[in-house]
Design a protein around this motif. Structure first.
Motif, PDB file in Angstrom:
ATOM      1  N   GLN A   1       1.987   2.223 -17.651  1.00  0.00           N
ATOM      2  CA  GLN A   1       3.312   1.619 -17.741  1.00  0.00           C
ATOM      3  C   GLN A   1       3.182   0.136 -18.033  1.00  0.00           C
ATOM      4  O   GLN A   1       2.386  -0.568 -17.393  1.00  0.00           O
ATOM      5  CB  GLN A   1       4.064   1.832 -16.423  1.00  0.00           C
ATOM      6  CG  GLN A   1       5.516   1.434 -16.435  1.00  0.00           C
ATOM      7  CD  GLN A   1       6.179   1.743 -15.102  1.00  0.00           C
ATOM      8  OE1 GLN A   1       5.926   1.111 -14.085  1.00  0.00           O
ATOM      9  NE2 GLN A   1       7.031   2.758 -15.111  1.00  0.00           N
ATOM     10  N   ASP A   2       3.934  -0.338 -19.025  1.00  0.00           N
ATOM     11  CA  ASP A   2       3.939  -1.771 -19.386  1.00  0.00           C
ATOM     12  C   ASP A   2       2.539  -2.306 -19.668  1.00  0.00           C
ATOM     13  O   ASP A   2       2.194  -3.435 -19.297  1.00  0.00           O
ATOM     14  CB  ASP A   2       4.603  -2.599 -18.273  1.00  0.00           C
ATOM     15  CG  ASP A   2       6.044  -2.217 -18.030  1.00  0.00           C
ATOM     16  OD1 ASP A   2       6.728  -1.879 -19.013  1.00  0.00           O
ATOM     17  OD2 ASP A   2       6.488  -2.238 -16.863  1.00  0.00           O
ATOM     18  N   GLY A   3       1.725  -1.470 -20.313  1.00  0.00           N
ATOM     19  CA  GLY A   3       0.386  -1.916 -20.695  1.00  0.00           C
ATOM     20  C   GLY A   3      -0.645  -1.865 -19.589  1.00  0.00           C
ATOM     21  O   GLY A   3      -1.759  -2.379 -19.772  1.00  0.00           O
ATOM     22  N   VAL A   4      -0.301  -1.240 -18.457  1.00  0.00           N
ATOM     23  CA  VAL A   4      -1.212  -1.185 -17.306  1.00  0.00           C
ATOM     24  C   VAL A   4      -1.405   0.261 -16.865  1.00  0.00           C
ATOM     25  O   VAL A   4      -0.429   0.994 -16.661  1.00  0.00           O
ATOM     26  CB  VAL A   4      -0.666  -2.000 -16.112  1.00  0.00           C
ATOM     27  CG1 VAL A   4      -1.648  -1.967 -14.938  1.00  0.00           C
ATOM     28  CG2 VAL A   4      -0.367  -3.437 -16.522  1.00  0.00           C
ATOM     29  N   ILE A   5      -2.665   0.689 -16.729  1.00  0.00           N
ATOM     30  CA  ILE A   5      -2.971   1.961 -16.068  1.00  0.00           C
ATOM     31  C   ILE A   5      -3.119   1.652 -14.582  1.00  0.00           C
ATOM     32  O   ILE A   5      -3.880   0.761 -14.200  1.00  0.00           O
ATOM     33  CB  ILE A   5      -4.284   2.573 -16.585  1.00  0.00           C
ATOM     34  CG1 ILE A   5      -4.176   2.948 -18.061  1.00  0.00           C
ATOM     35  CG2 ILE A   5      -4.661   3.810 -15.767  1.00  0.00           C
ATOM     36  CD1 ILE A   5      -5.483   3.455 -18.661  1.00  0.00           C
ATOM     37  N   TYR A   6      -2.394   2.399 -13.747  1.00  0.00           N
ATOM     38  CA  TYR A   6      -2.528   2.131 -12.314  1.00  0.00           C
ATOM     39  C   TYR A   6      -2.284   3.384 -11.490  1.00  0.00           C
ATOM     40  O   TYR A   6      -1.632   4.334 -11.919  1.00  0.00           O
ATOM     41  CB  TYR A   6      -1.558   1.025 -11.872  1.00  0.00           C
ATOM     42  CG  TYR A   6      -0.103   1.420 -11.853  1.00  0.00           C
ATOM     43  CD1 TYR A   6       0.476   1.978 -10.715  1.00  0.00           C
ATOM     44  CD2 TYR A   6       0.708   1.223 -12.969  1.00  0.00           C
ATOM     45  CE1 TYR A   6       1.817   2.344 -10.690  1.00  0.00           C
ATOM     46  CE2 TYR A   6       2.041   1.582 -12.956  1.00  0.00           C
ATOM     47  CZ  TYR A   6       2.595   2.143 -11.818  1.00  0.00           C
ATOM     48  OH  TYR A   6       3.917   2.510 -11.793  1.00  0.00           O
ATOM     49  N   LYS A   7      -2.835   3.372 -10.298  1.00  0.00           N
ATOM     50  CA  LYS A   7      -2.556   4.401  -9.316  1.00  0.00           C
ATOM     51  C   LYS A   7      -2.222   3.721  -7.993  1.00  0.00           C
ATOM     52  O   LYS A   7      -2.731   2.638  -7.696  1.00  0.00           O
ATOM     53  CB  LYS A   7      -3.739   5.347  -9.134  1.00  0.00           C
ATOM     54  CG  LYS A   7      -4.935   4.750  -8.405  1.00  0.00           C
ATOM     55  CD  LYS A   7      -5.963   5.804  -8.055  1.00  0.00           C
ATOM     56  CE  LYS A   7      -5.448   6.774  -7.021  1.00  0.00           C
ATOM     57  NZ  LYS A   7      -5.259   6.184  -5.672  1.00  0.00           N
ATOM     58  N   TYR A   8      -1.359   4.351  -7.226  1.00  0.00           N
ATOM     59  CA  TYR A   8      -1.009   3.854  -5.902  1.00  0.00           C
ATOM     60  C   TYR A   8      -1.761   4.683  -4.870  1.00  0.00           C
ATOM     61  O   TYR A   8      -1.647   5.910  -4.843  1.00  0.00           O
ATOM     62  CB  TYR A   8       0.494   3.946  -5.655  1.00  0.00           C
ATOM     63  CG  TYR A   8       0.904   3.450  -4.284  1.00  0.00           C
ATOM     64  CD1 TYR A   8       0.949   2.089  -4.010  1.00  0.00           C
ATOM     65  CD2 TYR A   8       1.234   4.340  -3.263  1.00  0.00           C
ATOM     66  CE1 TYR A   8       1.310   1.625  -2.756  1.00  0.00           C
ATOM     67  CE2 TYR A   8       1.594   3.878  -2.009  1.00  0.00           C
ATOM     68  CZ  TYR A   8       1.630   2.514  -1.760  1.00  0.00           C
ATOM     69  OH  TYR A   8       1.980   2.060  -0.523  1.00  0.00           O
ATOM     70  N   SER A   9      -2.551   4.015  -4.064  1.00  0.00           N
ATOM     71  CA  SER A   9      -3.323   4.702  -3.026  1.00  0.00           C
ATOM     72  C   SER A   9      -2.493   4.754  -1.755  1.00  0.00           C
ATOM     73  O   SER A   9      -2.410   3.773  -1.016  1.00  0.00           O
ATOM     74  CB  SER A   9      -4.640   3.964  -2.780  1.00  0.00           C
ATOM     75  OG  SER A   9      -5.402   4.613  -1.801  1.00  0.00           O
ATOM     76  N   PHE A  10      -1.865   5.889  -1.510  1.00  0.00           N
ATOM     77  CA  PHE A  10      -0.991   6.017  -0.348  1.00  0.00           C
ATOM     78  C   PHE A  10      -1.808   5.919   0.932  1.00  0.00           C
ATOM     79  O   PHE A  10      -2.835   6.573   1.078  1.00  0.00           O
ATOM     80  CB  PHE A  10      -0.260   7.365  -0.378  1.00  0.00           C
ATOM     81  CG  PHE A  10       0.936   7.406   0.515  1.00  0.00           C
ATOM     82  CD1 PHE A  10       2.172   6.983   0.059  1.00  0.00           C
ATOM     83  CD2 PHE A  10       0.829   7.836   1.833  1.00  0.00           C
ATOM     84  CE1 PHE A  10       3.287   7.013   0.883  1.00  0.00           C
ATOM     85  CE2 PHE A  10       1.931   7.861   2.663  1.00  0.00           C
ATOM     86  CZ  PHE A  10       3.168   7.442   2.186  1.00  0.00           C
ATOM     87  N   PRO A  11      -1.406   5.055   1.881  1.00  0.00           N
ATOM     88  CA  PRO A  11      -2.186   4.852   3.106  1.00  0.00           C
ATOM     89  C   PRO A  11      -2.419   6.154   3.866  1.00  0.00           C
ATOM     90  O   PRO A  11      -1.540   7.007   3.964  1.00  0.00           O
ATOM     91  CB  PRO A  11      -1.320   3.890   3.914  1.00  0.00           C
ATOM     92  CG  PRO A  11      -0.489   3.181   2.896  1.00  0.00           C
ATOM     93  CD  PRO A  11      -0.219   4.199   1.823  1.00  0.00           C
ATOM     94  N   TYR A  12      -3.624   6.282   4.388  1.00  0.00           N
ATOM     95  CA  TYR A  12      -4.028   7.503   5.080  1.00  0.00           C
ATOM     96  C   TYR A  12      -3.334   7.620   6.436  1.00  0.00           C
ATOM     97  O   TYR A  12      -3.092   6.628   7.116  1.00  0.00           O
ATOM     98  CB  TYR A  12      -5.542   7.489   5.277  1.00  0.00           C
ATOM     99  CG  TYR A  12      -6.140   8.843   5.575  1.00  0.00           C
ATOM    100  CD1 TYR A  12      -6.131   9.845   4.620  1.00  0.00           C
ATOM    101  CD2 TYR A  12      -6.710   9.107   6.808  1.00  0.00           C
ATOM    102  CE1 TYR A  12      -6.676  11.081   4.870  1.00  0.00           C
ATOM    103  CE2 TYR A  12      -7.269  10.345   7.082  1.00  0.00           C
ATOM    104  CZ  TYR A  12      -7.248  11.334   6.107  1.00  0.00           C
ATOM    105  OH  TYR A  12      -7.788  12.551   6.369  1.00  0.00           O
ATOM    106  N   HIS A  13      -2.995   8.856   6.840  1.00  0.00           N
ATOM    107  CA  HIS A  13      -2.406   9.151   8.150  1.00  0.00           C
ATOM    108  C   HIS A  13      -1.067   8.431   8.355  1.00  0.00           C
ATOM    109  O   HIS A  13      -0.791   7.885   9.421  1.00  0.00           O
ATOM    110  CB  HIS A  13      -3.366   8.781   9.291  1.00  0.00           C
ATOM    111  CG  HIS A  13      -4.526   9.730   9.395  1.00  0.00           C
ATOM    112  ND1 HIS A  13      -5.679   9.425  10.065  1.00  0.00           N
ATOM    113  CD2 HIS A  13      -4.710  10.970   8.886  1.00  0.00           C
ATOM    114  CE1 HIS A  13      -6.519  10.447   9.981  1.00  0.00           C
ATOM    115  NE2 HIS A  13      -5.950  11.383   9.264  1.00  0.00           N
TER     116      HIS A  13
END
Length: 331
Positions: free
Chosen positions: A154-166
Motif C-alpha cells: 500500500q502506498d509503495g510500502v510492503i508491510y505486515k502488522y505483527s499482532f501482539p501475542y496473548h
C-alpha cells in the motif's frame, strides 16, 4: 585455505571465497537496532525497546538478477565463488557479483539513528549494448501472532502488522503504540511485488530459483495467514557502460504514518548523507589510540575491530533482560 584479506587500511575485510568454515558475520547497529549480516548477506535484524529484543526479519535476504531478453538468471548472493567478493567494513557490508555482463554491488548499512537498514543496489552494464534486466529483492518477515494476519502492499510500502501475542482482539487498543509494523519500501516504484513466500517461490520448497524470478514477475497478491515475505521486482533499462541504482529501506515502525514518512524521504541523496554520518562516527570512535607492530593484521584487529567489538558488546548488554542492573553497572 585462504578465505579473504584485510584492506590496506585495515577498516575492511574482503571475503573472496564464500564457502567459509562458519558464517563470517558483520554486526551493524545503533543504540536501538542491530542487523547481523554474513558473507552471503544472511542474518536477522532486531530492534530493542526497554531491554527487550524483537526479531522482525527471518534473516533471509535474497537478490536475483534476470536478463529480460535471454531469461538467464543469477542469484547474486549465492554461495558460488564465480565473480564474487564481499567486504565487511566497520559500518557496512558490500557484496559484489559480476554475472550476465553486469557488475552488481549490494551495500547494506544501519544509520546512526532510526530503526531500519538501508540497501543500495547498483547495476553497471559492462557490455557495449543496451540491456533490459530485472532485479528481485526479498526479505522474510516473521509471524508469531496467533491471530494470523496479513502482509499487504500500500502506498509503495510492503508491510505486515505483527499482532501482539496473548492479547484478545477486542483489547487491541491496550497495546497500541507498539513497534509492530514491519515494512520494506524503495525509492523506485516496483514493477510487481509478492507478500507470500509460497507464491514467490511457487510452493513450500525454497531451493533453486523462485518461481517469480523464473516467470519474470511477482503475483501482486497479498499474503494471508502464512509465511510472509517482502519481495520487490524492479525493471531497469541500462545503456552500454551505464550504471543504475536502487535504494531500499527495511525497518519496523509504530504507525503507518511512520512508514509513509520513511517512504517519502527515501532518496539516494538522503542515504548517502546518512552513510557519511556513519563514516564520521566510526572515524571518531576508532581514532583514539593506535598501535604499530610488525604484524599488520594484529594492528588492524586492535586499532579497529576490537574497538568495534567493545562498542557492540556494551549495546548487547543494554539489549538483554538478564541481570539488567548488573550489566548497566558493567557498561
Amino acid at each position: 585455505m585462504k578465505y579473504g584479506h584485510f584492506s590496506k587500511c585495515g577498516k575492511a575485510f574482503t571475503v573472496t571465497n564464500p564457502r567459509t568454515p562458519t558464517p563470517w558475520t558483520n554486526y551493524l547497529y545503533n543504540d536501538s537496532y542491530m542487523s547481523s549480516i554474513d558473507q552471503l548477506l544472511q542474518g536477522k535484524s532486531k530492534f530493542v525497546i526497554n531491554y527487550s529484543q524483537t526479531d522482525f526479519t527471518k534473516g533471509d535476504r535474497s537478490f536475483y538478477l534476470r536478463d529480460n531478453e535471454s531469461g538467464e538468471i543469477c542469484h547474486l548472493n549465492s554461495a558460488s565463488s564465480e565473480g564474487y567478493s564481499c567486504s565487511h567494513h566497520l559500518n557496512k557490508t558490500v557484496l559484489t557479483r559480476v554475472a550476465l555482463g553486469i557488475t552488481a554491488k549490494i551495500r547494506i548499512f544501519v544509520p546512526t539513528t532510526d530503526i531500519l537498514e538501508y540497501w543500495t543496489v547498483t547495476l553497471t552494464n559492462d557490455t557495449s549494448k543496451a540491456r533490459s534486466v530485472s532485479l528481485f529483492s526479498s526479505v522474510g518477515f516473521p509471524d508469531e501472532s496467533p491471530m494470523g494476519g496479513s502482509c499487504v502492499f500500500q502506498d509503495g510500502v510492503i508491510y505486515k502488522y505483527s499482532f501482539p501475542y496473548h492479547v484478545y482482539y477486542h483489547e487491541k487498543e491496550k497495546v497500541e503504540g507498539k513497534r509492530a509494523y514491519y515494512y520494506m519500501t524503495s525509492d523506485i516504484e516496483p514493477s510487481t511485488v509478492d507478500m507470500s513466500k509460497n507464491r514467490f517461490w511457487g510452493g513450500y520448497i525454497t531451493d533453486g530459483i523462485p518461481a517469480a524470478v523464473k516467470n519474470g514477475a511477482c503475483s501482486n497478491v497479498i499474503g494471508e495467514v502464512e509465511d510472509f515475505i517482502g519481495a520487490m521486482h524492479h525493471t531497469f533499462s541500462i545503456g552500454a557502460k551505464e550504471t543504475k541504482s536502487l535504494t531500499i529501506a527495511v525497518g519496523a515502525a509504530v504507525t503507518k504514518d511512520e512508514m509513509k514518512a520513511v517512504k517519502k524521504r527515501l532518496t539516494a541523496e538522503l542515504v548517502e548523507a546518512e552513510m557519511k554520518k556513519s563514516d564520521e562516527r566510526w572515524d571518531e570512535l576508532t581514532s583514539t589510540y593506535k598501535i604499530h607492530t610488525p604484524n599488520e593484521e594484529f594492528n588492524h584487529l586492535v586499532n579497529y575491530w576490537l574497538k568495534k567489538q567493545s562498542s557492540l558488546l556494551t549495546r548487547l548488554n543494554r539489549m538483554g533482560t538478564y541481570c539488567p542492573i548488573r550489566t548497566q553497572f558493567q557498561d
